[in-house]
Design a protein around this motif. Sequence first.
Motif, short mmCIF file in Angstrom:
data_model
loop_
_atom_site.label_atom_id
_atom_site.label_comp_id
_atom_site.label_asym_id
_atom_site.label_seq_id
_atom_site.Cartn_x
_atom_site.Cartn_y
_atom_site.Cartn_z
N GLU A 3 0.74 5.05 0.17
CA GLU A 3 -0.20 6.11 0.55
C GLU A 3 0.53 7.07 1.48
O GLU A 3 1.07 6.65 2.51
CB GLU A 3 -1.40 5.49 1.25
N ARG A 24 -0.75 8.94 6.55
CA ARG A 24 -0.57 7.84 7.52
C ARG A 24 -1.91 7.35 8.07
O ARG A 24 -2.10 6.17 8.27
CB ARG A 24 0.37 8.26 8.63
N ILE A 65 3.18 -1.09 4.23
CA ILE A 65 2.86 0.30 3.94
C ILE A 65 4.12 1.07 3.57
O ILE A 65 5.15 0.95 4.23
CB ILE A 65 2.19 0.97 5.15
N ALA A 73 -3.52 5.25 5.33
CA ALA A 73 -2.78 4.00 5.18
C ALA A 73 -3.13 3.03 6.31
O ALA A 73 -3.36 1.84 6.07
CB ALA A 73 -1.28 4.27 5.16
N HIS A 93 5.13 5.26 2.33
CA HIS A 93 4.53 6.59 2.37
C HIS A 93 4.98 7.53 1.25
O HIS A 93 4.57 8.68 1.22
CB HIS A 93 4.78 7.24 3.73
N LEU A 137 0.86 -1.18 0.00
CA LEU A 137 0.00 0.00 0.00
C LEU A 137 0.90 1.23 0.00
O LEU A 137 1.67 1.42 0.93
CB LEU A 137 -0.91 -0.01 1.23
#
Length: 69
Positions: A13, A16, A35, A19, A37, A11
């Motif tokens: 994204e 935060r 995740i 996500a 960022h 993911l």
Amino acid sequence: MIMTPSPNVVLIEDSRTQADRFAAALGQHGISVVIAHDGPEGLQAVYDHQPDAILLDINLPSMSGYQVC
């Protein structure tokens, strides 16, 4: 019974909060989530984890989602 590995997702994204929400929702369905960022971090996560799917935000800092794609 045949056991299949749980699917994994990267993911990407920058928010935060978003996500974490996506990861929690996917986790409830047995999906493993990594995740990232931003674009460069996301690309590295894809190379490192070889996911089954990628969820990619288009408006990322430093590198757009289109560039990541």
